[in-house]
Scaffold this motif. Structure first.
Motif, PDB file in Angstrom:
ATOM      1  N   ILE A 112       1.583  -3.952  -1.836  1.00  0.00           N
ATOM      2  CA  ILE A 112       2.761  -4.671  -2.321  1.00  0.00           C
ATOM      3  C   ILE A 112       3.954  -4.507  -1.390  1.00  0.00           C
ATOM      4  O   ILE A 112       4.653  -5.477  -1.100  1.00  0.00           O
ATOM      5  N   ASP A 113       4.220  -3.308  -0.887  1.00  0.00           N
ATOM      6  CA  ASP A 113       5.359  -3.104   0.004  1.00  0.00           C
ATOM      7  C   ASP A 113       5.221  -3.946   1.272  1.00  0.00           C
ATOM      8  O   ASP A 113       6.185  -4.578   1.713  1.00  0.00           O
ATOM      9  N   GLU A 114       4.013  -3.967   1.854  1.00  0.00           N
ATOM     10  CA  GLU A 114       3.785  -4.753   3.061  1.00  0.00           C
ATOM     11  C   GLU A 114       3.928  -6.251   2.789  1.00  0.00           C
ATOM     12  O   GLU A 114       4.489  -6.990   3.588  1.00  0.00           O
ATOM     13  N   LEU A 115       3.421  -6.702   1.640  1.00  0.00           N
ATOM     14  CA  LEU A 115       3.540  -8.116   1.282  1.00  0.00           C
ATOM     15  C   LEU A 115       4.999  -8.513   1.095  1.00  0.00           C
ATOM     16  O   LEU A 115       5.435  -9.562   1.600  1.00  0.00           O
ATOM     17  N   ASN A 116       5.775  -7.689   0.401  1.00  0.00           N
ATOM     18  CA  ASN A 116       7.184  -8.001   0.191  1.00  0.00           C
ATOM     19  C   ASN A 116       7.967  -8.001   1.500  1.00  0.00           C
ATOM     20  O   ASN A 116       8.854  -8.834   1.698  1.00  0.00           O
ATOM     21  N   ALA A 117       7.648  -7.093   2.419  1.00  0.00           N
ATOM     22  CA  ALA A 117       8.313  -7.076   3.722  1.00  0.00           C
ATOM     23  C   ALA A 117       7.995  -8.361   4.496  1.00  0.00           C
ATOM     24  O   ALA A 117       8.885  -8.958   5.117  1.00  0.00           O
ATOM     25  N   ALA A 118       6.738  -8.792   4.467  1.00  0.00           N
ATOM     26  CA  ALA A 118       6.348 -10.024   5.175  1.00  0.00           C
ATOM     27  C   ALA A 118       7.028 -11.247   4.561  1.00  0.00           C
ATOM     28  O   ALA A 118       7.517 -12.122   5.278  1.00  0.00           O
ATOM     29  N   ILE A 119       7.093 -11.296   3.231  1.00  0.00           N
ATOM     30  CA  ILE A 119       7.736 -12.429   2.550  1.00  0.00           C
ATOM     31  C   ILE A 119       9.223 -12.457   2.878  1.00  0.00           C
ATOM     32  O   ILE A 119       9.793 -13.508   3.175  1.00  0.00           O
ATOM     33  N   SER A 120       9.869 -11.290   2.845  1.00  0.00           N
ATOM     34  CA  SER A 120      11.295 -11.192   3.142  1.00  0.00           C
ATOM     35  C   SER A 120      11.597 -11.597   4.585  1.00  0.00           C
ATOM     36  O   SER A 120      12.595 -12.260   4.851  1.00  0.00           O
ATOM     37  N   GLY A 123      12.397 -15.058   5.167  1.00  0.00           N
ATOM     38  CA  GLY A 123      13.622 -15.552   4.560  1.00  0.00           C
ATOM     39  C   GLY A 123      13.494 -15.945   3.101  1.00  0.00           C
ATOM     40  O   GLY A 123      14.402 -16.545   2.540  1.00  0.00           O
ATOM     41  N   SER A 124      12.395 -15.592   2.465  1.00  0.00           N
ATOM     42  CA  SER A 124      12.194 -15.936   1.065  1.00  0.00           C
ATOM     43  C   SER A 124      12.709 -14.829   0.160  1.00  0.00           C
ATOM     44  O   SER A 124      12.659 -13.661   0.508  1.00  0.00           O
ATOM     45  N   SER A 125      13.207 -15.218  -1.004  1.00  0.00           N
ATOM     46  CA  SER A 125      13.662 -14.224  -1.972  1.00  0.00           C
ATOM     47  C   SER A 125      12.568 -13.904  -2.994  1.00  0.00           C
ATOM     48  O   SER A 125      12.777 -13.113  -3.908  1.00  0.00           O
ATOM     49  N   GLU A 126      11.387 -14.502  -2.858  1.00  0.00           N
ATOM     50  CA  GLU A 126      10.267 -14.227  -3.750  1.00  0.00           C
ATOM     51  C   GLU A 126       9.773 -12.800  -3.518  1.00  0.00           C
ATOM     52  O   GLU A 126       9.937 -12.249  -2.440  1.00  0.00           O
ATOM     53  N   THR A 127       9.180 -12.191  -4.545  1.00  0.00           N
ATOM     54  CA  THR A 127       8.607 -10.862  -4.407  1.00  0.00           C
ATOM     55  C   THR A 127       7.285 -10.778  -5.148  1.00  0.00           C
ATOM     56  O   THR A 127       7.023 -11.539  -6.070  1.00  0.00           O
ATOM     57  N   THR A 130       3.752  -5.391  -9.425  1.00  0.00           N
ATOM     58  CA  THR A 130       2.600  -5.002 -10.236  1.00  0.00           C
ATOM     59  C   THR A 130       2.903  -5.264 -11.697  1.00  0.00           C
ATOM     60  O   THR A 130       4.056  -5.251 -12.123  1.00  0.00           O
ATOM     61  N   VAL A 131       1.852  -5.505 -12.441  1.00  0.00           N
ATOM     62  CA  VAL A 131       1.975  -5.702 -13.881  1.00  0.00           C
ATOM     63  C   VAL A 131       1.599  -4.387 -14.542  1.00  0.00           C
ATOM     64  O   VAL A 131       0.521  -3.852 -14.299  1.00  0.00           O
ATOM     65  N   THR A 132       2.495  -3.855 -15.355  1.00  0.00           N
ATOM     66  CA  THR A 132       2.262  -2.592 -16.040  1.00  0.00           C
ATOM     67  C   THR A 132       2.044  -2.865 -17.519  1.00  0.00           C
ATOM     68  O   THR A 132       2.802  -3.618 -18.131  1.00  0.00           O
TER      69      THR A 132
END
Length: 164
Positions: A112-120, A123-127, A130-132
């Motif tokens: 998740i951290d790597e995916l969010n860094a790549a998305i950011s 220039g996207s604000s999407e994240t 995880t579902v808890t």
């Protein structure tokens, strides 16, 4: 382990025009998995065996040739949630023919951290998150009532001690 998954991919034979959604069940988690036959790739994976006779019958699914990169989902809160990305298929225990066969997917929550860094970085604000699982309301009420009972009883004990 034991979670039902929905496997998206090509129908048997690898025809791009014939895709399907099938089901399976996670049978194992492998941390920091790597195998020389898969090249330099490594990471956390989950595996699921292919056993239509003992599994989901005609709905049992596995990774087919050409499926790499396709998704696997679980149902969380009534909606599909991405849990895996198809990576490999295996035959037999430890690669031995005649044993159980199955598939392996990259375990998305581990990245998740790597995916969010790549998305950011795009220039996207999407994240990605995880579902808890949240406790059932009835469980919360039970805990709250037990807490009230303990506090009430404790106050009575303290009041009785002060009066003596």
């Amino acid at each position: 382990i034991g979670q039902e998954i929905f496997v998206w991919g090509l129908d048997d034979g690898g025809d791009q025009a014939s895709q399907r959604l099938g089901r399976n069940q996670i049978t194992g988690l492998l941390d920091e998995f790597s195998a020389p036959a898969l090249g330099a790739s490594q990471g956390d994976v989950f595996i699921y065996d292919y056993d239509p006779a003992g599994g989901f019958g005609d709905d049992e699914a596995r990774v087919e040739g050409g499926d790499s990169g396709a998704p696997s989902f679980v149902i969380a809160g009534g909606v599909p949630a991405l849990v895996g990305i198809h990576w490999f298929r295996y035959e037999g225990a430890d690669g031995l023919p005649g044993g159980p066969e199955g598939s392996g997917d990259t375990f998305v929550p581990s990245f998740i951290d790597e995916l969010n860094a790549a998305i950011s970085s795009l220039g996207s604000s999407e994240t990605v998150f995880t579902v808890t699982a949240v406790p059932e309301p009835s469980s919360l009420w039970l805990v709250a009532l037990a807490g009230v009972r303990i506090c009430t009883r404790r106050r009575r004990c303290i009041s009785d001690a002060v009066r003596r």
